[in-house]
Design a protein around this motif. Structure first.
Motif, PDB file in Angstrom:
ATOM      1  N   ASN A   1       8.100  -9.307   3.946  1.00 38.16           N
ATOM      2  CA  ASN A   1       7.478  -8.272   4.770  1.00 38.16           C
ATOM      3  C   ASN A   1       8.472  -7.195   5.203  1.00 38.16           C
TER       4      ASN A   1
ATOM      5  N   ILE B   1       8.205   0.761  -0.010  1.00 39.17           N
ATOM      6  CA  ILE B   1       6.980   0.316  -0.667  1.00 39.17           C
ATOM      7  C   ILE B   1       5.824   0.348   0.334  1.00 39.17           C
ATOM      8  N   TYR B   2       6.056  -0.169   1.519  1.00 39.42           N
ATOM      9  CA  TYR B   2       5.034  -0.124   2.577  1.00 39.42           C
ATOM     10  C   TYR B   2       5.503   0.872   3.624  1.00 39.42           C
TER      11      TYR B   2
ATOM     12  N   ASN C   1       0.484   2.713   5.654  1.00 43.15           N
ATOM     13  CA  ASN C   1      -0.118   1.973   6.766  1.00 43.15           C
ATOM     14  C   ASN C   1      -1.261   2.765   7.388  1.00 43.15           C
TER      15      ASN C   1
ATOM     16  N   LEU D   1       9.692  -4.583   2.501  1.00 46.05           N
ATOM     17  CA  LEU D   1       8.777  -3.567   1.976  1.00 46.05           C
ATOM     18  C   LEU D   1       9.046  -2.187   2.547  1.00 46.05           C
ATOM     19  N   ASN D   2       9.353  -2.111   3.817  1.00 45.99           N
ATOM     20  CA  ASN D   2       9.646  -0.822   4.432  1.00 45.99           C
ATOM     21  C   ASN D   2      10.994  -0.288   3.964  1.00 45.99           C
TER      22      ASN D   2
ATOM     23  N   MET E   1       7.340  -0.427  -6.064  1.00 48.10           N
ATOM     24  CA  MET E   1       6.903  -1.817  -6.160  1.00 48.10           C
ATOM     25  C   MET E   1       7.282  -2.391  -7.519  1.00 48.10           C
TER      26      MET E   1
ATOM     27  N   ILE F   1       0.705  -5.857  -1.963  1.00 48.77           N
ATOM     28  CA  ILE F   1       1.000  -5.491  -0.570  1.00 48.77           C
ATOM     29  C   ILE F   1       0.447  -6.563   0.365  1.00 48.77           C
TER      30      ILE F   1
ATOM     31  N   THR G   1       3.125  -8.600   2.547  1.00 53.34           N
ATOM     32  CA  THR G   1       3.160  -8.337   3.996  1.00 53.34           C
ATOM     33  C   THR G   1       2.860  -9.591   4.808  1.00 53.34           C
TER      34      THR G   1
ATOM     35  N   LEU H   1      -2.184  -2.941  -4.256  1.00 47.07           N
ATOM     36  CA  LEU H   1      -2.739  -3.347  -2.960  1.00 47.07           C
ATOM     37  C   LEU H   1      -2.776  -4.861  -2.811  1.00 47.07           C
TER      38      LEU H   1
ATOM     39  N   LEU I   1       4.906   4.980  -4.649  1.00 45.13           N
ATOM     40  CA  LEU I   1       4.778   3.640  -4.070  1.00 45.13           C
ATOM     41  C   LEU I   1       4.683   2.588  -5.170  1.00 45.13           C
TER      42      LEU I   1
END
Length: 89
Positions: free
Chosen positions: A70, A78-79, A84, A73-74, A12, A60, A64, A57, A8
């Protein structure tokens, strides 16, 4: 549940300059928002310094909460759903 923090953070780090630019932020402005020095952001973007989990974090949280980043990120892995689930209270 375990998550692969290293992957992750790597994702990022690779995408940080693009994500920062998407929000129209300078390195200085990004640093101020997440509570680190500009030299830390520069070092991370130039891959001369590893990103910490706390910095990850913070990023993030910032990314987000912004519509322009936002959704990315998926897609950029990354997110993730695992992340989650990990950070849910």
């Amino acid at each position: 549940m375990t998550i692969d923090k290293d992957t992750l953070i790597k994702n990022m780090t690779e995408n940080l300059p693009m994500l920062r630019t998407k929000l129209g932020l300078t390195q200085e402005e990004l640093a101020e928002k997440i509570g680190v020095s500009r030299s830390t952001v520069v070092s991370i973007e130039n891959r001369k310094r590893d990103m910490t989990w706390n910095t990850f974090l913070s990023l993030i949280l910032l990314f987000t909460k912004n519509e322009d980043t936002n959704k990315l990120l998926n897609v950029l892995e990354i997110y993730t759903d695992e992340l989650n689930d990990f950070i849910k209270i």
